[in-house]
Design a protein around this motif. Structure first.
Motif, mmCIF file in Angstrom:
data_model
loop_
_atom_site.group_PDB
_atom_site.id
_atom_site.type_symbol
_atom_site.label_atom_id
_atom_site.label_comp_id
_atom_site.label_asym_id
_atom_site.label_seq_id
_atom_site.Cartn_x
_atom_site.Cartn_y
_atom_site.Cartn_z
ATOM 1 N N LEU A 432 -1.278 12.117 11.415
ATOM 2 C CA LEU A 432 0.039 11.569 10.765
ATOM 3 C C LEU A 432 -0.567 12.672 8.910
ATOM 4 N N LEU A 433 0.248 13.625 8.598
ATOM 5 C CA LEU A 433 0.107 13.935 7.212
ATOM 6 C C LEU A 433 0.798 13.718 5.760
ATOM 7 N N VAL A 434 0.079 12.938 4.909
ATOM 8 C CA VAL A 434 0.706 12.579 3.819
ATOM 9 C C VAL A 434 0.514 13.597 2.605
ATOM 10 N N ASP A 435 1.893 13.755 2.098
ATOM 11 C CA ASP A 435 1.626 14.955 0.814
ATOM 12 C C ASP A 435 3.066 14.766 0.309
ATOM 13 N N THR A 436 3.010 15.055 -0.741
ATOM 14 C CA THR A 436 3.982 15.094 -2.185
ATOM 15 C C THR A 436 4.506 16.148 -2.030
ATOM 16 N N ASN A 437 3.872 17.435 -2.057
ATOM 17 C CA ASN A 437 4.803 19.122 -1.776
ATOM 18 C C ASN A 437 6.215 18.839 -0.560
ATOM 19 N N HIS A 438 7.096 19.035 -0.666
ATOM 20 C CA HIS A 438 8.448 18.972 0.269
ATOM 21 C C HIS A 438 8.337 20.109 0.970
ATOM 22 N N GLY A 439 7.244 21.263 0.995
ATOM 23 C CA GLY A 439 7.104 22.249 1.099
ATOM 24 C C GLY A 439 6.428 22.143 2.698
ATOM 25 N N ASN A 453 7.148 11.928 3.227
ATOM 26 C CA ASN A 453 7.076 13.009 2.048
ATOM 27 C C ASN A 453 6.133 11.191 0.779
ATOM 28 N N ALA A 454 4.566 11.105 0.298
ATOM 29 C CA ALA A 454 4.744 10.877 -0.784
ATOM 30 C C ALA A 454 3.820 10.944 -1.235
ATOM 31 N N SER A 455 3.248 10.041 -2.045
ATOM 32 C CA SER A 455 1.526 10.454 -2.797
ATOM 33 C C SER A 455 0.737 9.481 -2.355
ATOM 34 N N ILE A 456 -0.616 10.035 -1.650
ATOM 35 C CA ILE A 456 -1.058 9.594 -1.234
ATOM 36 C C ILE A 456 -1.716 8.139 -1.974
ATOM 37 N N LEU A 457 -1.674 7.813 -3.035
ATOM 38 C CA LEU A 457 -1.924 6.809 -4.343
ATOM 39 C C LEU A 457 -1.057 6.256 -4.318
ATOM 40 N N SER A 458 0.466 6.052 -3.927
ATOM 41 C CA SER A 458 1.391 5.324 -4.082
ATOM 42 C C SER A 458 1.239 4.094 -3.630
ATOM 43 N N GLU A 459 1.930 3.269 -3.945
ATOM 44 C CA GLU A 459 1.821 1.304 -2.910
ATOM 45 C C GLU A 459 3.319 2.458 -1.766
ATOM 46 N N PHE A 460 4.070 2.461 -2.067
ATOM 47 C CA PHE A 460 5.087 3.034 -1.145
ATOM 48 C C PHE A 460 4.488 4.228 -0.542
ATOM 49 N N ALA A 461 3.077 4.813 -0.267
ATOM 50 C CA ALA A 461 2.928 5.529 1.263
ATOM 51 C C ALA A 461 2.428 4.515 1.821
ATOM 52 N N ARG A 462 1.390 3.444 1.368
ATOM 53 C CA ARG A 462 1.084 2.436 1.454
ATOM 54 C C ARG A 462 1.699 1.481 2.736
ATOM 55 N N GLU A 463 3.179 1.619 1.659
ATOM 56 C CA GLU A 463 4.294 0.182 2.866
ATOM 57 C C GLU A 463 4.515 1.314 3.258
ATOM 58 N N ASN A 483 -8.522 13.106 -3.977
ATOM 59 C CA ASN A 483 -9.405 13.101 -2.880
ATOM 60 C C ASN A 483 -10.271 11.299 -3.233
ATOM 61 N N SER A 484 -11.281 11.223 -4.070
ATOM 62 C CA SER A 484 -12.095 10.545 -4.314
ATOM 63 C C SER A 484 -10.773 9.407 -4.793
ATOM 64 N N LEU A 485 -9.948 9.317 -5.346
ATOM 65 C CA LEU A 485 -8.918 7.797 -5.692
ATOM 66 C C LEU A 485 -8.654 7.583 -4.411
ATOM 67 N N ALA A 486 -8.345 7.930 -3.373
ATOM 68 C CA ALA A 486 -7.883 7.670 -2.406
ATOM 69 C C ALA A 486 -8.361 7.486 -1.035
ATOM 70 N N ALA A 487 -9.982 7.898 -1.600
ATOM 71 C CA ALA A 487 -10.868 7.356 -0.298
ATOM 72 C C ALA A 487 -11.277 5.800 -0.633
ATOM 73 N N LEU A 488 -10.665 5.606 -2.412
ATOM 74 C CA LEU A 488 -10.983 4.544 -2.775
ATOM 75 C C LEU A 488 -9.684 3.563 -2.642
ATOM 76 N N GLU A 489 -8.989 4.003 -2.349
ATOM 77 C CA GLU A 489 -7.475 2.957 -1.875
ATOM 78 C C GLU A 489 -7.827 2.674 -0.695
ATOM 79 N N PHE A 490 -8.435 3.351 0.272
ATOM 80 C CA PHE A 490 -7.657 3.081 1.713
ATOM 81 C C PHE A 490 -9.291 2.273 2.266
#
Length: 620
Positions: A432-439, A453-463, A483-490
């Motif tokens: 599963l790939l998560v990215d903000t870049n539409h392209g 299509n979302a920021s890996i740091l957003s609550e929307f992505a987690r939901e 990358n570091s914040l995303a690792a912390l988030e998960f």
């Protein structure tokens, strides 16, 4: 050993030891906590150290914190497709469980009043047992959402139901009982809603206007939760659990202030409280007292598991969006936890006082009240053991989860990540790939790769993320901080050993300091190369290649063929277990394994970003 100092110290030490052992042995923590508690009773009598007048307020306040923490994990976005199922489970399903549970409890209690109280108490499940099971089983997003919401919301409802039973018993006649129940129910709902919203609003204003310094925010929140719970209970008996649950849900779903640091604090405190409470409550009883209940208690437990729960789920979810396999799984997922233990302990004492006001009926009932708490612990042990051992195999058999998920969640979806994910997908692993870049997202979807299509740091992505089948997280964005914040988030989603990020593009001295102070994940891939090193090689024409090793073509031959520039990414053994290569130590693949690596294009030409056909030696 009767020293309060030794006893209280032992509670904390044994509680954390049980949690650690459960993690190492991959067992439900509650089973070990209960075992340690029953064992502690052999050496010390806790009733001589902590009396009931002090114990039950401590238990009540601790449960309030635990339920508030559970409320903080509830996102309304999760209910987008499952709200009907959740509402029916906590209303119709709860009612069915109560009625059938009360009827079945007559096997043990000769009093209908006590049987009704027991039926109400056993409607609760709880986040303390549901959460760990879901993390272990990792079912699909629909089942996870329904089970989590039911497990948290049903607790204050079950406690309220026990209150209403007590109110009805205390009433003079049927008419008075009905009026008292309606008034108590209305008052509890009104107080929970008004006080919960008002407290949440006050906290949000204080945090938003920076009227509370950062170092005091956790303490203020904790004190506020306890004060709100106590005030709610003062206004209406046992309404506090509903109030703090409402408070937690509101705080979790507001968008005005960030509460991530508060959530982490509450989760850590919740683990500590659960560990101590289970041992504290269990140590008040001998395991022999559970056996003393005899076969009627065992029959009641079996009816609760195999008849009452399936009927409640199947009836209440009929006609909902849940698939039949999901309904079957939920029918065999209702472990009881700390809330059931706490509520039964408190209400056993209150029921004894209540029946003391009815001397004509009290003699036999008071004798039977003593069975309530041991029966509750038997239900806890039985349900946790049964569901803990059967949930994962059942989920796998029904096809709604994997016991040991091998898939990978990627933060990022650029051309390099697409190449790596495409190869893993062709090898049979979910990605599963998560990215903000539409392209990037559009290109990945063209290749048939699942994306968000979302920021890996957003609550929307987690939901929105469906983590079914995913057991690893790799942060591969160009931004080292993300990358570091995303690792912390998960950290609360994946095991720390399965959190990976590309090595930051900083000096070695800075990297060593980062590793010592705030490293949140393992540096991914052989040699721990940075994102830009990997991307440069890929743009130069390197390929993501999957190669099967054999006795005739061992790893040494692979290395000789592709040279030192080849970067080992993954190793897949013959049992289809995926190992992510890291910079911690050199991987040593064996014949029979499949290696996935970034290797020079010996044939020349440009890199092809199309996923490879399924083959023994393929590239992207």
């Amino acid at each position: 050993m009767d020293s309060p100092l030794f006893y209280l110290t032992g509670l904390f030490v044994l509680g954390i030891a049980a949690q650690w052992l459960a993690w190492r042995l991959r067992l439900p923590a509650i089973l070990l906590l209960l075992a340690f508690g029953f064992a502690a009773n052999l050496w010390v009598d806790p009733t001589q150290i902590i009396d009931d007048e002090l114990l039950f307020p401590i238990v009540s306040l601790s449960v309030a914190i635990i339920l508030f923490d559970g409320g903080l994990s509830l996102k309304l976005g999760e209910l987008r497709h499952t709200s009907g199922s959740v509402i029916r489970l906590v209303t119709i399903g709860c009612g069915i469980t109560w009625v059938l549970g009360a009827i079945s409890a007559r096997l043990i209690f000769s009093s209908w009043e006590l049987a009704a109280l027991a039926g109400a108490i056993y409607t609760v499940t709880g986040p303390t047992v549901i959460g760990p099971l879901l993390r272990h089983v990792r079912p699909n997003a629909t089942v996870s959402s329904v089970a989590k919401w039911e497990g948290i919301v049903i607790d204050p409802i079950g406690a309220l139901l026990a209150v209403l039973v007590s109110v009805a018993v205390a009433s003079a006649n049927v008419t008075q009982a009905a009026m008292d129940v309606v008034l108590s129910l209305s008052a509890t709902i009104a107080i929970a809603a008004v006080l919960g919203f008002a407290t949440a609003y006050a906290l949000i204003v204080l945090f938003r206007r920076h009227l509370i310094p950062d170092y005091l925010q956790n303490s203020v929140l904790l004190a506020t939760v306890l004060a709100t719970y106590t005030l709610s209970n003062t206004l209406q008996a046992e309404s506090g659990l509903a109030t703090v649950t409402v408070l937690g849900i509101i705080m979790a779903n507001q968008r005005t202030v960030s509460i991530s640091h508060l959530v982490e604090f509450k989760e850590n405190l919740g683990v500590l409280l659960i560990s101590v409470l289970f041992i504290l409550l269990a140590s008040r009883y001998r395991f022999s007292e559970l056996l003393y209940l005899g076969w009627p208690a065992v029959a009641f437990l079996l009816i609760l598991i195999f008849i009452i729960r399936p009927i409640a789920v199947m009836v209440s979810t009929y006609g909902t969006s849940l698939k039949w396999k999901e309904r079957v799984f939920l029918s065999f997922l209702a472990p009881r936890g700390i809330v059931a233990a706490a509520v039964s302990s408190v209400f056993a004492l209150e029921f004894s006082h209540l029946m003391g006001d009815h001397p004509d009926d009290s003699a036999m009932v008071l004798l039977e009240v003593e069975k309530l708490v041991p029966l509750t612990f038997l239900v806890i042990v039985g349900t946790v053991a049964f569901y803990g051992l059967t949930a994962a195999p059942l989920a796998r058999r029904l096809g709604i989860s994997e016991v040991n998920p091998q898939g990978v969640l990627f933060a990022g979806a650029d051309r390099l990540v697409r190449a790596i994910a495409g190869t893993l997908s062709k090898a049979g692993f979910r990605v599963l790939l998560v990215d903000t870049n539409h392209g990037n997202i559009a290109a990945a979807r063209m290749l048939g790769l699942p994306t968000v299509n979302a920021s890996i740091l957003s609550e929307f992505a987690r939901e929105k993320l469906d983590l079914g089948g995913l057991g690893r997280f790799i942060a591969m964005t160009p931004n080292d901080q993300v990358n570091s914040l995303a690792a912390l988030e998960f950290q609360d989603v994946f095991e720390r050993a399965e959190l990976y990020q590309v090595k930051p593009n900083i000096s070695e001295k800075q990297r060593e300091a980062l590793s010592r102070e705030s490293k949140r994940a393992r540096y991914v891939f052989s040699g721990g190369t940075t994102y830009w090193t990997l991307l440069d090689k890929f743009d130069e024409g390197f390929l993501v290649k999957s190669s099967k090793l054999t006795e005739e073509y061992p790893y040494s031959a692979f290395r000789e063929k592709y040279g030192a520039d080849a970067i080992l990414l993954f190793v897949v053994d013959e049992a289809k277990k995926l190992t992510v290569c890291t910079d911690e130590k050199e991987a040593t693949p064996h014949p029979g394994d499949t290696v996935i690596a970034l290797v020079p294009n010996l044939a020349g030409g440009k890199t092809d970003s199309t996923p490879p056909p399924a083959s023994e030696d393929s590239h992207v």
